[in-house]
Design an enzyme around this catalytic site. Structure first.
Site, PDB file in Angstrom:
ATOM      1  CB  CYS A   2      -0.896   0.042   1.235  1.00  0.00           C
ATOM      2  SG  CYS A   2      -1.982  -1.358   1.394  1.00  0.00           S
TER       3      CYS A   2
HETATM    4  C1  BEZ Z   1       0.612  -4.769   1.874  1.00  0.00           C
HETATM    5  O1  BEZ Z   1       0.044  -3.719   1.635  1.00  0.00           O
HETATM    6  O2  BEZ Z   1       1.816  -4.859   1.759  1.00  0.00           O
HETATM    7  C2  BEZ Z   1      -0.129  -5.997   2.299  1.00  0.00           C
HETATM    8  C3  BEZ Z   1      -1.279  -5.872   3.078  1.00  0.00           C
HETATM    9  C4  BEZ Z   1      -1.943  -7.016   3.484  1.00  0.00           C
HETATM   10  C5  BEZ Z   1      -1.472  -8.269   3.106  1.00  0.00           C
HETATM   11  C6  BEZ Z   1      -0.343  -8.369   2.298  1.00  0.00           C
HETATM   12  C7  BEZ Z   1       0.340  -7.228   1.884  1.00  0.00           C
END
Ligand code: BEZ
Length: 211
Positions: free
Chosen positions: A45
């Site tokens: 994100c």
């Molecule tokens: C991420 O944004 O890196 C992420 C969030 C939840 C699960 C896996 C990756």
């Protein structure tokens, strides 16, 4: 029932990192990209929000407002934005909705419990100035989205709305476009002075009209 293309999208009033917004009023006459994230302070994100901030001028050029959503609080968003700006060398310049009670996430069907329990997956909604839903995309938490593709879709949707052409497979800006089936070849020849090639009566190509 899940939101479908062509539906009027639900309105809501919600806190964001840039103050309270009433969605339909905030959107005004713009297109909107509304996109969700599993949670604050997560790695994929962080890269996505930074990428979108650096692409903001491209969205502005197309009259598109950006609105992100993550289920955490405004305070959490503000701290995370500092990290995004620091690590992605950017300036997050659009609001992030705080949705701790999942109100907006539920309205838009962003929680897919069999994929990610109680957190939003990576949903994308492209909404036109009439508040109609024009595209949805759903990605898993582990895959960062391709925002060049989202810009490409916006270009295609706007070409259809403003110039009555569709776009073929793997189209990119500047490539030839498809004359929409509702226009006859005779009409198309009048409408598209750069020329119309009739490959088949149902497959007519024309140079991109706004280039
Ligand atoms: C991420 O944004 O890196 C992420 C969030 C939840 C699960 C896996 C990756």
């Amino acid at each position: 029932m899940a939101l479908q293309l062509g539906d009027t999208v639900p309105d809501f009033t919600q806190e964001t990192s840039e103050g309270t917004i009433s969605f339909h009023e905030w959107a005004g006459d713009s297109w909107v990209v509304l996109f969700s994230h599993p949670a604050d302070y997560t790695p994929v994100c962080t890269t996505e929000l930074g990428t979108v901030a650096s692409l903001k001028p491209e969205f502005d050029k197309r009259n598109v407002k950006i609105l992100a959503l993550s289920v955490d609080s405004v305070d959490s968003h503000k701290g995370w934005i500092n990290d995004i700006n620091e690590t992605q060398n950017t300036n997050v310049n659009y609001p992030i909705i705080a949705d701790p009670d999942r109100k907006v996430a539920d309205l838009y069907g962003m929680i897919h419990p069999n994929s990610l329990n109680n957190l939003t997956v990576r949903s994308v909604f492209i909404i036109d100035p009439n508040k109609k839903l024009r595209l949805t995309l759903t990605y898993p938490a582990s895959t960062g989205r391709n925002f060049d593709e989202i810009l490409r879709v916006i270009d295609s949707l706007q070409l259809t709305d403003y110039h009555q052409v569709a776009t073929p497979a793997n189209w990119k800006d500047g490539d030839d476009c498809v004359v929409v089936p509702s226009i006859s070849t005779e009409e198309a020849k009048q409408k598209f002075p750069k020329g119309v090639t009739e490959v088949k009566p149902y497959l007519r190509m024309t140079p991109q009209p706004n280039k």
